[in-house]
Design an enzyme around this catalytic site. Sequence first.
Site, PDB file in Angstrom:
ATOM      1  N   ASP A 229      44.936  35.665  -9.702  1.00 32.79           N
ATOM      2  CA  ASP A 229      44.929  33.840  -8.985  1.00 32.79           C
ATOM      3  C   ASP A 229      45.400  33.916  -7.920  1.00 32.79           C
ATOM      4  OD1 ASP A 229      41.909  32.795  -9.407  1.00 32.79           O
ATOM      5  OD2 ASP A 229      43.987  31.395 -10.566  1.00 32.79           O
TER       6      ASP A 229
ATOM      7  N   ASP B 203      48.823  29.107  -2.856  1.00 28.89           N
ATOM      8  CA  ASP B 203      48.926  28.459  -3.583  1.00 28.89           C
ATOM      9  C   ASP B 203      51.015  28.490  -3.466  1.00 28.89           C
ATOM     10  OD1 ASP B 203      46.842  28.400  -3.870  1.00 28.89           O
ATOM     11  OD2 ASP B 203      46.659  29.752  -5.543  1.00 28.89           O
TER      12      ASP B 203
END
Length: 365
Positions: A118, A128
């Site tokens: 993810d 991220d």
Amino acid sequence: MHYLGIPTSRAASLVVSDDDVWRDQFYNGNIKKERGAIVLRLAKSWFRIGSLEILAHSGELDLLRRLLDFIIQEHFPSIAMNDSNRYLEFFSTVMSETANLISLWMSVGFAHGVCNTDNFSLLSITIDYGPFGFMESYDPNFVPNTSDDERRYKIGNQASVGLFNLSKLLQALKPLLDPRQKQLASQILEGYGEHYYSRFTELFKTKLGLLGEKENDNYLIAFLLKIMEDTKADFTMTFRELSEITADQLKELHIPEEFWALQDLGKHKLFSEWVTMYLLRLKSNNNDSDAKRRTRMATVNPRYILRNWMAESAVQKANLNDFSEVQLLEQVLQHPFQRQEAAERAGYSLRPPAWAKHLKVSCSS
């Protein structure tokens, strides 16, 4: 990361609040109040491997196909939408670009910290940012994330984790592939290791100023990394100082005091042997000179990276409404390959302070 030449999302703004928030930064029960802040980040796309994985897992194959076609049409213009093998082409591109991205991370000592599916972009850009860190002393077991007790995402595992994530991507794509395409996709995945190590070698040869190809180049790189590991030499400054020291100084093993990382490396009993091999290899560079070599290396080996202690110092000052170091870091890190007087005065190219040795971050940092 952008100014290091690494594909990445970008920070558009940083907003600091006067309101305090309760945080347990290291998940150890020590909750305290800190100022809240929000970073706004931009990217061409935030689709990640997990975006496809979740649809395949839930059996939403029509939506999976529609989303995948949208991603290809929007972000992979070289792939024809009427090509029956477009999903194979997509997978092949993501595989090679993922290998390239992780090789680039390794070339600057960057550890992402949480490399799950993810957090891996389908566009192969760095996204991220959480418990990341730039490795200081060279250590394949370096883990920036305080909560990664099992060292799953240590810097030395990033390439293999990339392979694992790509295998999960292939698993998500398989419902859309026919038997022949599945076999070809598996063969594409098998080529990941070769792609990665080829790019890794290319980058580290460039960091060492090597031109052309010689049989022992891989050994020369591995030899250096091993003595760096043994001596805990600083990753960034070892390569930077190799960019600045002259071949004559190396030949005589005369390491000026300012080259503190090379002085650490020079304590290894095999350092002189590596230097002899390195200088011999440099002589094989065609149409090269020592001045050209140093200039070339200085454009790929940064003098400044965002070390944890630098970020921590800026955060502590910002908590007191002093944003001077935040602004200094923003300025310095836009030109990481250029010597800057303000950065030198701040000690950004010096040996990290002792208090910073065990700094780690968490997903809440």
